[in-house]
Design an enzyme around this catalytic site. Structure first.
Site, PDB file in Angstrom:
ATOM      1  N   TYR A 172      17.202 -26.151  25.060  1.00 37.56           N
ATOM      2  CA  TYR A 172      16.303 -24.986  24.967  1.00 37.56           C
ATOM      3  C   TYR A 172      14.875 -25.381  25.349  1.00 37.56           C
ATOM      4  CZ  TYR A 172      14.299 -20.716  22.914  1.00 37.56           C
ATOM      5  OH  TYR A 172      13.639 -19.525  22.718  1.00 37.56           O
TER       6      TYR A 172
HETATM    7  P1  NDP Z   1      17.947 -11.489  21.498  1.00 37.57           P
HETATM    8  O1  NDP Z   1      19.157 -12.311  21.179  1.00 37.57           O
HETATM    9  O2  NDP Z   1      17.555 -10.401  20.566  1.00 37.57           O
HETATM   10  O3  NDP Z   1      18.100 -10.868  22.966  1.00 37.57           O
HETATM   11  C1  NDP Z   1      18.606 -11.607  24.023  1.00 37.57           C
HETATM   12  C2  NDP Z   1      18.833 -10.665  25.189  1.00 37.57           C
HETATM   13  O4  NDP Z   1      19.252 -11.417  26.332  1.00 37.57           O
HETATM   14  C3  NDP Z   1      19.931  -9.628  24.909  1.00 37.57           C
HETATM   15  O5  NDP Z   1      19.540  -8.405  25.484  1.00 37.57           O
HETATM   16  C4  NDP Z   1      21.152 -10.217  25.632  1.00 37.57           C
HETATM   17  O6  NDP Z   1      22.036  -9.173  25.990  1.00 37.57           O
HETATM   18  C5  NDP Z   1      20.455 -10.836  26.855  1.00 37.57           C
HETATM   19  N1  NDP Z   1      21.218 -11.896  27.493  1.00 37.57           N
HETATM   20  C6  NDP Z   1      21.571 -13.098  26.981  1.00 37.57           C
HETATM   21  N2  NDP Z   1      22.316 -13.780  27.857  1.00 37.57           N
HETATM   22  C7  NDP Z   1      22.436 -12.995  28.967  1.00 37.57           C
HETATM   23  C8  NDP Z   1      23.087 -13.147  30.208  1.00 37.57           C
HETATM   24  N3  NDP Z   1      23.782 -14.248  30.519  1.00 37.57           N
HETATM   25  N4  NDP Z   1      23.012 -12.130  31.103  1.00 37.57           N
HETATM   26  C9  NDP Z   1      22.325 -10.995  30.814  1.00 37.57           C
HETATM   27  N5  NDP Z   1      21.665 -10.811  29.646  1.00 37.57           N
HETATM   28  C10 NDP Z   1      21.734 -11.797  28.735  1.00 37.57           C
HETATM   29  O7  NDP Z   1      16.785 -12.578  21.683  1.00 37.57           O
HETATM   30  P2  NDP Z   1      15.193 -12.482  21.615  1.00 37.57           P
HETATM   31  O8  NDP Z   1      14.720 -11.118  21.875  1.00 37.57           O
HETATM   32  O9  NDP Z   1      14.769 -13.211  20.416  1.00 37.57           O
HETATM   33  O10 NDP Z   1      14.827 -13.425  22.845  1.00 37.57           O
HETATM   34  C11 NDP Z   1      14.327 -12.937  24.075  1.00 37.57           C
HETATM   35  C12 NDP Z   1      13.624 -14.087  24.788  1.00 37.57           C
HETATM   36  O11 NDP Z   1      12.534 -14.544  23.994  1.00 37.57           O
HETATM   37  C13 NDP Z   1      14.506 -15.308  25.024  1.00 37.57           C
HETATM   38  O12 NDP Z   1      14.201 -15.885  26.270  1.00 37.57           O
HETATM   39  C14 NDP Z   1      14.122 -16.246  23.900  1.00 37.57           C
HETATM   40  O13 NDP Z   1      14.353 -17.588  24.224  1.00 37.57           O
HETATM   41  C15 NDP Z   1      12.624 -15.944  23.818  1.00 37.57           C
HETATM   42  N6  NDP Z   1      11.998 -16.328  22.569  1.00 37.57           N
HETATM   43  C16 NDP Z   1      12.360 -15.737  21.379  1.00 37.57           C
HETATM   44  C17 NDP Z   1      11.705 -16.099  20.214  1.00 37.57           C
HETATM   45  C18 NDP Z   1      11.998 -15.470  18.904  1.00 37.57           C
HETATM   46  O14 NDP Z   1      11.422 -15.908  17.900  1.00 37.57           O
HETATM   47  N7  NDP Z   1      12.854 -14.467  18.821  1.00 37.57           N
HETATM   48  C19 NDP Z   1      10.657 -17.125  20.221  1.00 37.57           C
HETATM   49  C20 NDP Z   1      10.378 -17.665  21.507  1.00 37.57           C
HETATM   50  C21 NDP Z   1      11.023 -17.272  22.639  1.00 37.57           C
HETATM   51  P3  NDP Z   1      23.661  -9.402  26.091  1.00 37.57           P
HETATM   52  O15 NDP Z   1      24.025 -10.373  25.000  1.00 37.57           O
HETATM   53  O16 NDP Z   1      24.242  -8.045  25.938  1.00 37.57           O
HETATM   54  O17 NDP Z   1      23.881  -9.972  27.448  1.00 37.57           O
END
Ligand code: NDP
Length: 251
Positions: A154
């Site tokens: 990550y």
């Molecule tokens: P969530 O798990 O709530 O959302 C993740 C999203 O990514 C979902 O919409 C999921 O949809 C989509 N996704 C994951 N894999 C795929 C794929 N292979 N193809 C298409 N869509 C995909 O996570 P967050 O909102 O927390 O995270 C969003 C971003 O923010 C990420 O990059 C995370 O690393 C980053 N982040 C989050 C933090 C936090 O504290 N929450 C802190 C720092 C960074 P589906 O599964 O339907 O495909």
């Protein structure tokens, strides 16, 4: 100021958490958004929650696949007539010690969090040229800055996305494309709900480490995302901005 009327944004992972928070901010600022994710029922619910008919489109895709990234941009451009903003937000984590990762798990993290951003940027370039410019917003992490345990893949992906942003910012400056990265602190989403289950001390640890003494909410990212993607921020490119309640400046 900060009006996105007439603009179209593609938000990967826009069906949940931070991506959906940013997408809602874009719609409030007048933009139309394409929400990208794999799970269709989640995508439909997210579209419904935007609350503005006609402002949204759900595109089902797995963004670890180069061709699907191309299709996402094509569908969004065909539906809305242009694509002006790309948010590379989709991400995931697999938490374990370095020696426990399989090769497939390493690639799953790198492909989801980093390669997808490169594929989507490649895919959107021509649409940006047709629109005389564009904005890319990458989502990094505190692990773009720091190291920690259980997060080698990550952290590598999140460090990489900052550098990808800087390289694109330089290479595409002449195309009137600005590329910036947001570095969220700890935000309440499904991703962190998973982490809280694995690490019971996490909740209290984050509260004491964050000067504002709270977790962030997905809509905490919306204001800066709208601002950076608006005309008023056209002279800002290649930067990585923490949105973290002071987490990264705590001494
Ligand atoms: P969530 O798990 O709530 O959302 C993740 C999203 O990514 C979902 O919409 C999921 O949809 C989509 N996704 C994951 N894999 C795929 C794929 N292979 N193809 C298409 N869509 C995909 O996570 P967050 O909102 O927390 O995270 C969003 C971003 O923010 C990420 O990059 C995370 O690393 C980053 N982040 C989050 C933090 C936090 O504290 N929450 C802190 C720092 C960074 P589906 O599964 O339907 O495909």
């Amino acid at each position: 100021m900060f009006d996105l009327t007439g603009k179209t944004a593609v938000v990967t992972g826009g069906t949940s958490g931070i991506g959906l928070g940013i997408a809602k901010g874009f719609v409030r600022a007048g933009a139309r958004v394409a929400l990208v994710g794999r799970d269709e029922s989640r995508g439909r619910a997210a579209l419904e929650s935007l609350g503005s008919k006609g402002a949204g489109l759900y595109v089902q895709a797995d963004i670890t696949d180069h061709d699907q990234c191309l299709r996402v941009i094509q569908e969004a451009e065909a539906h809305f007539g242009s694509v002006n903003i790309l948010v590379n937000n989709a991400g995931m984590n697999i938490r374990r010690n370095v020696e426990e990762y399989t090769q497939a798990q390493w690639y799953q993290i790198i492909d989801t969090n980093l390669s997808s951003a490169f594929y989507c940027a490649q895919a959107v370039r021509d649409a940006f040229v047709r629109a005389n410019g564009g904005k890319i917003l990458n989502i990094g992490s505190m692990l773009s800055l720091f190291g920690t345990t259980y997060a080698a893949g990550y952290a590598a992906s999140k460090g990489g996305i900052v550098q990808l942003g800087r390289a694109l910012a330089v290479e595409w400056a002449g195309l009137n494309v600005q590329v910036n990265t947001l570095l969220p602190g700890w935000i309440e989403t499904e991703l962190t709900a998973e982490a809280k289950l694995l690490f019971p001390d996490l909740e209290a640890g984050i509260l004491s480490r964050t000067p504002q003494a709270r977790w962030g909410r997905p809509d905490d990212l919306a204001g800066i995302a709208v601002a950076l993607c608006s005309r008023e921020c056209d002279f800002i490119t290649g930067v990585a901005i923490p949105v973290d309640g002071g987490y990264s400046v705590q001494g």
